[in-house]
Design an enzyme around this catalytic site. Structure first.
Site, short mmCIF file in Angstrom:
data_model
loop_
_atom_site.label_atom_id
_atom_site.label_comp_id
_atom_site.label_asym_id
_atom_site.label_seq_id
_atom_site.Cartn_x
_atom_site.Cartn_y
_atom_site.Cartn_z
N LYS A 64 54.41 -68.32 8.54
CA LYS A 64 55.21 -67.98 7.63
C LYS A 64 55.30 -69.07 6.56
O LYS A 64 55.21 -69.11 5.35
CB LYS A 64 56.75 -67.84 7.79
CG LYS A 64 57.82 -67.71 6.82
CD LYS A 64 57.48 -66.63 5.93
CE LYS A 64 57.97 -66.96 4.45
NZ LYS A 64 59.04 -66.04 4.14
N GLY A 78 59.78 -71.71 -9.00
CA GLY A 78 61.45 -71.67 -8.39
C GLY A 78 61.40 -70.77 -7.17
O GLY A 78 60.24 -70.58 -6.47
N CYS A 127 61.82 -70.40 -1.54
CA CYS A 127 60.96 -70.09 -0.72
C CYS A 127 59.64 -71.05 -0.86
O CYS A 127 59.47 -72.22 -0.22
CB CYS A 127 60.24 -68.65 -0.57
SG CYS A 127 61.54 -67.32 -0.37
N LYS A 158 61.79 -65.85 -11.67
CA LYS A 158 60.41 -64.93 -11.83
C LYS A 158 60.76 -63.72 -12.51
O LYS A 158 61.99 -63.41 -12.72
CB LYS A 158 59.43 -64.95 -10.79
CG LYS A 158 60.10 -64.24 -9.50
CD LYS A 158 59.35 -64.00 -8.61
CE LYS A 158 59.55 -62.84 -7.47
NZ LYS A 158 58.51 -62.82 -6.55
N ILE A 214 67.63 -60.74 2.18
CA ILE A 214 66.74 -60.24 3.19
C ILE A 214 67.65 -59.48 4.05
O ILE A 214 67.22 -58.28 4.48
CB ILE A 214 66.17 -61.28 4.01
CG1 ILE A 214 65.03 -62.24 3.09
CG2 ILE A 214 65.41 -61.07 5.18
CD1 ILE A 214 64.05 -61.26 2.39
N1 SAJ Z 1 54.56 -68.54 -9.65
C1 SAJ Z 1 53.64 -69.20 -10.44
N2 SAJ Z 1 52.39 -68.99 -10.66
C2 SAJ Z 1 51.87 -67.72 -9.58
C3 SAJ Z 1 52.89 -67.50 -8.82
C4 SAJ Z 1 54.16 -67.58 -8.86
O1 SAJ Z 1 53.99 -70.21 -11.05
O2 SAJ Z 1 50.79 -67.67 -9.72
C5 SAJ Z 1 55.83 -69.07 -9.53
C6 SAJ Z 1 56.92 -67.86 -9.86
O3 SAJ Z 1 57.17 -67.90 -11.18
C7 SAJ Z 1 58.13 -68.53 -9.20
C8 SAJ Z 1 57.65 -69.08 -7.86
O4 SAJ Z 1 56.22 -69.25 -8.45
O5 SAJ Z 1 58.88 -69.39 -9.98
C9 SAJ Z 1 57.63 -68.17 -6.75
O6 SAJ Z 1 57.18 -66.90 -7.01
P1 SAJ Z 1 56.55 -65.88 -5.99
O7 SAJ Z 1 56.45 -64.74 -6.48
O8 SAJ Z 1 55.07 -66.58 -5.65
O9 SAJ Z 1 57.06 -65.94 -4.73
P2 SAJ Z 1 58.83 -65.62 -4.10
O10 SAJ Z 1 59.26 -67.03 -3.75
O11 SAJ Z 1 59.42 -64.79 -4.65
O12 SAJ Z 1 58.35 -65.08 -2.66
C10 SAJ Z 1 57.46 -65.33 -1.67
C11 SAJ Z 1 56.50 -64.66 -1.06
N3 SAJ Z 1 55.58 -65.34 -0.48
C12 SAJ Z 1 54.10 -65.08 -0.76
O13 SAJ Z 1 53.89 -64.39 -1.57
C13 SAJ Z 1 53.17 -65.78 0.19
C14 SAJ Z 1 57.21 -63.63 -0.24
O14 SAJ Z 1 56.02 -62.59 0.25
C15 SAJ Z 1 58.09 -64.32 0.82
O15 SAJ Z 1 58.64 -63.35 1.49
C16 SAJ Z 1 59.06 -65.15 0.07
O16 SAJ Z 1 58.35 -66.18 -0.48
C17 SAJ Z 1 59.94 -65.77 1.06
O17 SAJ Z 1 61.19 -65.30 1.25
O18 SAJ Z 1 59.46 -66.79 1.54
#
Ligand code: SAJ
Length: 424
Positions: A204, A255, A258, A317, A13
């Site tokens: 957040k 994973g 966040c 991811k 970030i």
């Molecule tokens: N995942 C699933 N199923 C889904 C979506 C995600 O199993 O439908 C898994 C992914 O494979 C991964 C994990 O969840 O392992 C997290 O991935 P993600 O794409 O949902 O999120 P992050 O951790 O990359 O980013 C999130 C985001 N938050 C939201 O979408 C509400 C991002 O906007 C934030 O800035 C970030 O967390 C953060 O820094 O907090």
């Protein structure tokens, strides 16, 4: 008005944020305790992978507006973007936030603004950051201004989202909010919503908790679907045609630093009031075990003894190089416990982060019995099943992300098991 900024933390970030402010005319002094990262940044080299970062870093450094260092210095604005992980016992580790706040105390002066971007449990600005800043002897809210403006960008699309996403700004008073809004208006095109610091912290954390709970629901549906003769991917797709339904997707676990972390910030504060939140965390945390059990089961059903698994995907991811809290690493641990041989491979991860890791796809597939797709990288979606099959001993795939075109792989002689699908 152009400002001088001191950004503490030059990771996923802090670095993109620094670069954005620098190329929009502000003077940015970036700070990180990692000397190697500082040196690389000043040489316009990346220590993390992010789309569009390389050319922007080059532009920022060459403009003379961005320089990295291991020490903070005086500035008009201090931005704290350091990690806020959880400990083994699932409590928030705010040591980095506290030490970053402490580190800037000798440098803050009257009229300065301090912005916390790190995701933190509600009340951290009030209970951790402000007590540190008070040590400067300056009057908080009168001499210096403080706000929380949580980063909300998704890895892989950081530069797009830094600009286009709405931004939440929670100041400790109106002046703090107004100053913070004015600064981010340098490049943010989304709306900037003003509130107080504790509400911004809550916003957040609940965004990521919403996602975790929703993913847990999807994972539960996957397990149910396997029992009742349904393909969960098809069922969720059809349900989501409803205008008020938005179910997320199942997978081998959740994973990242966040979504798998932030819900605990709420559970820690109010354990007796956060039942769904804790249950969801535990449901998602169980998925790596379920994934390893399924791999073992596939081998048994196909009479494979002493088989080898090729684990495809180590990042948490698709299409990123970040393996923090990756479910893949947990699946690997479970395979070790079961005594199953494996080789791990991820085209995005160049460092050695996992056991038996190889950078060579041929080596990963060599004599493998099962390929387990744990991350839906584009590179995996485009794999040629004939090539993959030619390297393997048995042609079995466990697809936990619904990443592969099933028909094509079946035509190439593969047995495909898909997570949450009782037919495949
Ligand atoms: N995942 C699933 N199923 C889904 C979506 C995600 O199993 O439908 C898994 C992914 O494979 C991964 C994990 O969840 O392992 C997290 O991935 P993600 O794409 O949902 O999120 P992050 O951790 O990359 O980013 C999130 C985001 N938050 C939201 O979408 C509400 C991002 O906007 C934030 O800035 C970030 O967390 C953060 O820094 O907090």
């Amino acid at each position: 008005m152009k400002k001088s900024l001191c950004v503490i933390g030059l990771g996923y970030i802090g670095l993109p944020t620094s670069v954005m402010f620098a190329i929009h005319g502000h003077k940015v002094h970036g700070v990180d305790i990692n000397e190697k990262a500082v040196e690389m940044i000043n040489n316009k080299q990346l220590h993390i992978e992010e789309n569009g970062l390389e050319e922007r870093l080059k532009e920022a450094v060459e403009s003379g507006h961005f320089k990295a260092s291991t020490q903070p210095k005086e500035a008009d604005v201090f931005i704290i973007a350091v990690p806020s992980p959880i400990r083994e016992d699932k409590t928030a580790n705010l040591d980095y936030v506290r030490s970053a706040s402490e580190a800037i105390v000798p440098f803050v002066k009257k009229g300065d603004l301090v912005i916390l971007e790190s995701t933190v449990p509600p009340r951290t600005v009030e209970d951790v950051v402000i007590p540190e800043l008070k040590k400067s002897g300056l009057e908080i809210g009168e001499d210096i201004f403080v706000s929380h403006s949580p980063e909300r960008v998704i890895p892989g699309k950081v530069f797009q989202e830094l600009v286009d996403n709405d931004r939440i700004v929670g100041g400790i008073n109106e002046k703090s909010s107004a100053m913070t809004k004015e600064l981010y208006e340098s490049f943010v095109k989304g709306s900037i919503h003003l509130t107080d610091a504790t509400t911004a912290e809550m916003v957040k954390v609940i965004e990521n908790t919403y996602r975790d709970v929703n993913i847990a629901f999807a994972n539960e549906l996957a397990l149910i679907s396997e029992k009742v003769g349904v393909n969960v991917w098809e069922a969720i797709k059809l349900a989501n045609y409803h205008p008020r339904v938005n179910i997320h997707t199942p997978g081998p676990g959740v994973g990242g630093h966040c979504i798998a972390v932030d819900p605990w910030f709420l559970a820690e504060i109010e354990p007796d009031l956060s039942n769904i939140i804790q249950l969801s965390r535990n449901t998602n945390d169980h998925m790596p075990q379920f994934t390893a059990d399924t791999i073992e089961q596939l081998m048994k059903e196909n009479n494979i003894t002493d088989g080898k698994v090729a684990i495809f995907g180590l990042s948490f991811k698709a299409n990123i190089d970040d393996q923090r809290e990756s479910p893949s690493l947990k699946v690997i641990m479970k395979l070790v416990e079961k005594g199953i041989s494996f080789q791990t491979y991820d085209p995005h991860i160049k460092d050695n982060v996992a056991s038996n890791q190889t950078q060579d796809i041929d080596e990963a597939l060599n004599e493998a019995d099962v390929v387990a797709i744990l991350t839906d990288h584009d590179a995996f979606k485009e794999l040629d099943p004939v090539f993959v099959g030619s390297k393997m001993k048995n042609k079995i795939v466990f697809d936990t992300k619904n990443a592969l075109p099933l028909g094509e792989w079946e035509s190439a002689g593969f047995l495909i098991k898909r997570l949450g699908d009782s037919k495949n």
